[in-house]
Design a protein around this motif. Structure first.
Motif, short mmCIF file in Angstrom:
data_model
loop_
_atom_site.label_atom_id
_atom_site.label_comp_id
_atom_site.label_asym_id
_atom_site.label_seq_id
_atom_site.Cartn_x
_atom_site.Cartn_y
_atom_site.Cartn_z
N ILE A 100 -49.73 -40.17 24.22
CA ILE A 100 -50.47 -40.18 25.49
C ILE A 100 -51.71 -41.07 25.39
O ILE A 100 -51.98 -41.90 26.27
CB ILE A 100 -50.87 -38.73 25.87
N MET A 101 -52.45 -40.92 24.31
CA MET A 101 -53.69 -41.68 24.14
C MET A 101 -53.43 -43.18 24.10
O MET A 101 -54.26 -43.98 24.53
CB MET A 101 -54.40 -41.24 22.87
N PRO A 105 -54.48 -44.21 31.07
CA PRO A 105 -55.74 -44.86 31.43
C PRO A 105 -56.92 -44.13 30.80
O PRO A 105 -56.91 -42.91 30.63
CB PRO A 105 -55.76 -44.74 32.96
N ALA A 106 -57.96 -44.88 30.49
CA ALA A 106 -59.13 -44.31 29.82
C ALA A 106 -59.80 -43.24 30.66
O ALA A 106 -60.40 -42.29 30.13
CB ALA A 106 -60.12 -45.42 29.48
N GLU A 107 -59.71 -43.37 31.99
CA GLU A 107 -60.39 -42.42 32.87
C GLU A 107 -59.52 -41.21 33.23
O GLU A 107 -59.98 -40.29 33.93
CB GLU A 107 -60.86 -43.11 34.16
N ASN A 123 -57.65 -31.80 19.37
CA ASN A 123 -58.24 -33.14 19.27
C ASN A 123 -58.55 -33.56 17.83
O ASN A 123 -59.27 -34.54 17.61
CB ASN A 123 -59.51 -33.20 20.11
N GLU A 124 -58.00 -32.85 16.86
CA GLU A 124 -58.26 -33.16 15.45
C GLU A 124 -57.84 -34.58 15.07
O GLU A 124 -58.41 -35.19 14.18
CB GLU A 124 -57.52 -32.16 14.55
N LYS A 125 -56.83 -35.12 15.75
CA LYS A 125 -56.30 -36.44 15.41
C LYS A 125 -56.83 -37.53 16.34
O LYS A 125 -56.26 -38.62 16.41
CB LYS A 125 -54.77 -36.42 15.46
N GLY A 126 -57.87 -37.24 17.11
CA GLY A 126 -58.48 -38.27 17.93
C GLY A 126 -58.17 -38.21 19.42
O GLY A 126 -58.57 -39.12 20.16
N ALA A 127 -57.50 -37.17 19.87
CA ALA A 127 -57.23 -37.03 21.31
C ALA A 127 -58.52 -36.61 22.03
O ALA A 127 -59.52 -36.24 21.40
CB ALA A 127 -56.12 -36.02 21.55
N ARG A 128 -58.49 -36.65 23.36
CA ARG A 128 -59.65 -36.23 24.17
C ARG A 128 -59.20 -35.24 25.24
O ARG A 128 -59.57 -35.32 26.41
CB ARG A 128 -60.32 -37.45 24.81
#
Length: 475
Positions: A100-101, A105-107, A123-128
Motif C-alpha cells: 500500500i505504501m 497517494p501520500a495524502e 507501523n513497525e515496518k514504516g507504514a503510516r
C-alpha cells in the motif's frame, strides 16, 4: 468528481466497508485474491442496498462505481481512503502495508480494520496507518474506533462522519481498543457458562436480547447503571453493588481451555439454535431488526439515532422538477405488512412527511414551531393506486391548491421510481397558535412564502382526484 476508497481484503468486514462507501457516492476499488470475492461482495451489497437507505427519510446520493483489481497497487492508485481488512496476522498486515505504501497517494488516509493490533505494531515496518476499527455490519452500525496519529484521526473522522458513521477517537493505544475488550469479556464468560453446563448458547442469547441488550442500544453501560441507582444516582448504585465485585459472579480472569470438545459443544448448540436458517437469511433478519431499532432511535436522537439524523441533514436535496419534491426516499421493510406490500398507514406517513417538508419550505420549520406557531392537519383524503414494496424508492411532489388566510390546501402525488403513481393524498391544514391551540393567521414571512407558491401553482391544471369523496366513481 467522486472520491475513491480502496478496500484491501474483501471479506465480511471489507465488503461492509465497500458497501458503506459505495452507497454514499464514493467510487470503490477492491482487491481480494479469493476467486469468489466478487460474488460475496455482491451479496453483501444486495443486503446493504436493501437496508441502509431504509434508515433515512431522504435519498442517499447516487452510488459510486465499483471495480475489482488484480493487485494491491492498482487498487490503491489515486485513492483518498485505503482500508486494510486482511486476516488478523501481523506478518500479513506488514506485507500488505508495504504494498500500500509503495502505491497509495501520500495524502491518502490509510485505515486498518484490525480488532486487536495497536498502530505502533501496524507501523513497525514504516507504514503510516491508523486503526479504523468498524463493527459488523459496517454498512449499518455507525461506530468506528480511531486510534493513532491525532491529526490523521481528525481527518479520518471528518470523512467518516460524511458517510454516516460515528468516529470514536481512542486517545491511548491498548490491545483490542475499547469495544472489543467488552465483547471479549462477555464472550469468555459465555464460553464458561456453556462449558460448565449452566446455560446453552440459546439461553445466553435470550438473556442478552430480552434484557440488557435493549438498554445498552440506547444508553450504553454507565447511563443504564445511573438509572439503576434511582434518584440517588450513580454513587448510590456504586455503594449498593460495589461489594459484589468481590463475589464469585464472574470468571473473567480465567479462560476455558479452547479445545475440540469446547468447539463441538458450542457449534452443536448453535446449529440447533439457528441451523434452520442460511447465513444470508440470518444477515437479512439481523439487518431488518437493526433498521427497525435504529429508526426507532431516530425519534429521540438517542445513541446511533442521533448519528442518522445528523448525517441525513447533509444529504443532497432532491433535484427540482416542475413541482416541489417534498419526499425522496426508500421504503423500509418495517413498513410492509402481512400482504407483503407497504401498509396503508405508511402512505399516510409519507404524505405527512411531504406536508412537514412543505411547511419547512415556507418557513414553518422547527424554529417557527418553537416560537409557538404551526400548522395542524384537519382533513386528509388518500387514494391507493398501486402497490409499493420494501426497497421501492418513492418520490412525492406537492401542489398547492390553496393558501389564503389560515388555510393551507395541498395535493401530494406519491410515485415509484418507474413513474407509476402509487397514491395521492389531499390534505387541508389550519395555521394554529400553539399557546391557545386555536387557529390564527400565519406570521408575515410564512404568509409571503406561501403566497409565492400559490401564485406559482395557480395556472396548473387541477390534479385528477382532487376534491374526490370516498367511493366516488373513478373517471
Amino acid at each position: 468528481m467522486a472520491r475513491k476508497a480502496a478496500i484491501v481484503g474483501g471479506g465480511v468486514i471489507g465488503g461492509g466497508w465497500a458497501a458503506r462507501f459505495l452507497l454514499n457516492g464514493w467510487d470503490v476499488a477492491v482487491f481480494d485474491p479469493d476467486p469468489e470475492a466478487e460474488r460475496k461482495i455482491g451479496e453483501v451489497l444486495a443486503n446493504a442496498r436493501r437496508s441502509l437507505p431504509a434508515l433515512y427519510d431522504r435519498a442517499l446520493p447516487p452510488e459510486g462505481r465499483l471495480g475489482f483489481h488484480a493487485t494491491v497497487e492498482a487498487t490503491v492508485a489515486g485513492a483518498d481512503w485505503v482500508q486494510e481488512s486482511v486476516p488478523e496476522r501481523l506478518d500479513i498486515k506488514h506485507r500488505v502495508f508495504a504494498q500500500i505504501m509503495a502505491a497509495a497517494p501520500a495524502e491518502a488516509i490509510i485505515g486498518s480494520s484490525t480488532s486487536g493490533f495497536k498502530p505502533s505494531e501496524l507501523n513497525e515496518k514504516g507504514a503510516r496507518a491508523v486503526v479504523a476499527h468498524p463493527f459488523n455490519p459496517v454498512y449499518l452500525l455507525p461506530l468506528i474506533e480511531l486510534v493513532g496519529d491525532a491529526a490523521t484521526c481528525a481527518r479520518a473522522a471528518e470523512v467518516l462522519r460524511g458517510i454516516g458513521m460515528f468516529p470514536l477517537h481512542v486517545k491511548k493505544e491498548i490491545d483490542a481498543h475499547i469495544a472489543d475488550r467488552f465483547l471479549e469479556s462477555v464472550w469468555r464468560e459465555a464460553l464458561w457458562l456453556v462449558k460448565d453446563g449452566i446455560a446453552t448458547t440459546e439461553e445466553i442469547d435470550e438473556s442478552i436480547r430480552m434484557g440488557f441488550g435493549l438498554r445498552w442500544a440506547q444508553m450504553g453501560l454507565f447511563e443504564t447503571y445511573r438509572i439503576a441507582g434511582g434518584e440517588a444516582g450513580m454513587e448510590h448504585f456504586m455503594a449498593q453493588f460495589g461489594p459484589c465485585l468481590s463475589w464469585p459472579w464472574s470468571r473473567l480472569t480465567d479462560v476455558p481451555e479452547f479445545n475440540d470438545d469446547l468447539v463441538t459443544l458450542i457449534a452443536s448448540q448453535s446449529d440447533a439454535q439457528s441451523g434452520h436458517r442460511t447465513i444470508r437469511e440470518l444477515e437479512r433478519l439481523r439487518d431488518d431488526n437493526l433498521v427497525g431499532i435504529l429508526r426507532a432511535l431516530r425519534h429521540t436522537r438517542s445513541g446511533a439515532g442521533g448519528v442518522l439524523v445528523a448525517h441525513e441533514a447533509t444529504l443532497p436535496p432532491p433535484a427540482p422538477v416542475d413541482l416541489p419534491v417534498t419526499v425522496d426516499r426508500q421504503v423500509p421493510v418495517t413498513w410492509t405488512d402481512y400482504n407483503g406490500h407497504m401498509n396503508e398507514a405508511h402512505y399516510l406517513e409519507i404524505g405527512a412527511q411531504a406536508s412537514d417538508r412543505f411547511m419547512e419550505m415556507i418557513g414553518a420549520d422547527a424554529a417557527y414551531i418553537a416560537s409557538g406557531k404551526s400548522y395542524f392537519t384537519v382533513e386528509n383524503h388518500l387514494r391507493y393506486l398501486a402497490e409499493v414494496m420494501a426497497g421501492d424508492r418513492l418520490t412525492v411532489t406537492t401542489q398547492v391548491l390553496g393558501g389564503g388566510g389560515k388555510k393551507l390546501h395541498l395535493f401530494h402525488r406519491i410515485a415509484r421510481a418507474d413513474g407509476t403513481l402509487a397514491a395521492t393524498m389531499e390534505t387541508l391544514l389550519l395555521h394554529t397558535d400553539l399557546t391557545t391551540r386555536r387557529s390564527c393567521p400565519p406570521e408575515p414571512g410564512v404568509e409571503a412564502a406561501l403566497a409565492h407558491h400559490v401564485r406559482a401553482h395557480a395556472g396548473l391544471p387541477r390534479p385528477e382526484g382532487a376534491g374526490r369523496a370516498i367511493g366516488q366513481p373513478v373517471g
